[in-house]
Design a protein around this motif. Structure first.
Motif, mmCIF file in Angstrom:
data_model
loop_
_atom_site.group_PDB
_atom_site.id
_atom_site.type_symbol
_atom_site.label_atom_id
_atom_site.label_comp_id
_atom_site.label_asym_id
_atom_site.label_seq_id
_atom_site.Cartn_x
_atom_site.Cartn_y
_atom_site.Cartn_z
ATOM 1 N N HIS A 98 5.942 51.822 -128.141
ATOM 2 C CA HIS A 98 7.077 51.798 -129.064
ATOM 3 C C HIS A 98 7.479 53.219 -129.401
ATOM 4 C CE1 HIS A 98 3.708 52.139 -131.876
ATOM 5 N NE2 HIS A 98 4.532 52.397 -132.878
ATOM 6 N N HIS A 145 7.860 55.158 -132.060
ATOM 7 C CA HIS A 145 7.478 56.009 -133.184
ATOM 8 C C HIS A 145 6.958 57.363 -132.698
ATOM 9 C CE1 HIS A 145 7.005 52.560 -136.315
ATOM 10 N NE2 HIS A 145 8.217 53.084 -136.330
ATOM 11 N N ASP A 151 4.483 59.325 -133.460
ATOM 12 C CA ASP A 151 3.068 59.570 -133.128
ATOM 13 C C ASP A 151 2.683 58.949 -131.778
ATOM 14 O OD1 ASP A 151 3.542 57.186 -134.544
ATOM 15 O OD2 ASP A 151 1.466 57.043 -135.212
ATOM 16 N N HIS A 152 3.510 58.041 -131.269
ATOM 17 C CA HIS A 152 3.235 57.396 -129.983
ATOM 18 C C HIS A 152 4.039 57.993 -128.829
ATOM 19 C CE1 HIS A 152 0.876 53.869 -131.484
ATOM 20 N NE2 HIS A 152 1.407 54.311 -132.608
ATOM 21 N N HIS A 210 6.665 45.376 -135.832
ATOM 22 C CA HIS A 210 6.379 46.743 -136.289
ATOM 23 C C HIS A 210 7.593 47.616 -135.982
ATOM 24 C CE1 HIS A 210 4.229 50.450 -137.099
ATOM 25 N NE2 HIS A 210 4.485 50.873 -135.880
ATOM 26 N N ASP A 237 0.855 49.460 -132.228
ATOM 27 C CA ASP A 237 0.731 49.180 -133.665
ATOM 28 C C ASP A 237 1.048 47.726 -134.009
ATOM 29 O OD1 ASP A 237 0.037 51.796 -133.963
ATOM 30 O OD2 ASP A 237 1.892 52.431 -134.916
#
Ligand SMILES: [Zn+2]
Length: 221
Positions: A59, A61, A63-64, A135, A154
Motif C-alpha cells: 500500500h 503509505h 513507511d511502506h 487500512h 498493515d
C-alpha cells in the motif's frame, strides 16, 4: 520446506517491516515495501548474494513505499502494486515525506497496478494477490501457497489490525477483508505484518480481539 526464504528488515522511523523474499537455489529476490533506509536493504541483498528482480508494494503509505522509486532505479527493476485506489498516496510521497523528515521519499507510478485475483511472480514462483481495503483503499496482500507464507502489510498484526482513521480508511471494509480473504488462507499460514512480530493465521483466529472466531459468533447474534 518453504520454497521461498524470507527475512524482515525494519526500516524508517515507523519501524516498518520491509521484507526480502528469495528462492534459495537461484538467490533471485524481491523486496516488499521498501519504505526507506535503502542502505540497510541493499547491504542485506549484497551480504546474502541475492539478485533483486522485483519490488512489491502492499500500500501507498510513506513507511511502506517511500523508497520504492529509488530502489527500483538503483537495481533497474519493476515496481508492482499496490492497487490503483492508492494512487493518491503513491503520487504524494514526497510531500508526505517532508512532514516526517524523510527527505528521500519519492513519488512513483508502479510498472503494474495490482488487482484482486492477480498473481505476482518471483523466478517462476507465483504469489496470489488479494485486494484488502480498509487500512487504505488500494491495499493488497501477497500469498505464496507452497511456502505457507503471506505478506499482509498493515491489514493484520499480531493481536491487532491496521488503523482505519487515515484518509480512505474503513473499519468495516478492513474487518470484512480479513474475514473473507485473510483468515481463509488457513491456520498454518505464517504472515509477515507491516509492523511488529510475525504470527500465524491460526493464532490470530484464536486470540486476536478484532477478528477471533468467538467475536464473530457474538457479533452475529
Ligand atoms: Zn500503512
Amino acid at each position: 520446506m518453504a520454497i521461498l526464504k524470507a527475512a524482515i528488515i525494519t526500516v524508517t522511523p515507523f519501524q516498518q517491516n520491509c521484507s526480502v523474499i528469495w528462492k534459495e537455489d537461484t538467490k533471485i529476490a524481491a523486496v516488499n515495501d521498501p519504505g526507506g533506509d535503502l542502505e540497510i536493504i541493499e547491504k542485506f541483498i549484497d551480504d546474502q548474494g541475492l539478485t533483486l528482480s522485483k519490488i512489491f508494494i502492499t500500500h501507498g503509505h510513506l513507511d511502506h513505499a517511500a523508497g520504492a522509486r529509488e530502489l527500483a532505479d538503483n537495481f533497474k527493476v519493476d515496481i508492482e502494486g499496490p492497487q490503483i485506489e492508492d494512487e493518491f498516496l503513491t503520487s504524494t510521497l514526497e510531500m508526505q515525506g517532508k512532514s516526517y523528515g524523510m527527505d528521500s521519499a519519492q513519488n512513483f507510478t508502479p510498472d503494474r497496478w495490482l488487482n484482486e485475483g492477480d498473481q505476482i511472480e518471483l523466478d517462476g514462483e507465483k504469489l496470489d494477490v488479494y485486494h484488502c481495503p480498509g487500512h487504505t483503499p488500494g491495499h493488497v496482500i501477497f500469498h505464496h501457497k507452497e511456502s505457507k507464507l503471506a505478506i499482509v502489510g498493515d491489514v493484520l498484526f499480531q493481536g491487532s489490525v491496521g488503523r482505519t482513521d487515515l484518509p480512505g480508511g474503513s473499519m468495516d471494509a478492513l474487518i470484512a477483508a480479513i474475514r473473507e480473504k485473510v483468515l481463509p488462507l488457513g491456520d498454518d499460514i505464517t504472515f509477515i505484518p507491516g509492523h511488529g512480530p510475525i504470527s500465524t493465521i491460526g493464532q490470530e483466529r484464536l486470540t486476536n480481539p478484532y477478528v477471533a472466531d468467538q467475536l464473530f459468533k457474538e457479533s452475529s447474534n
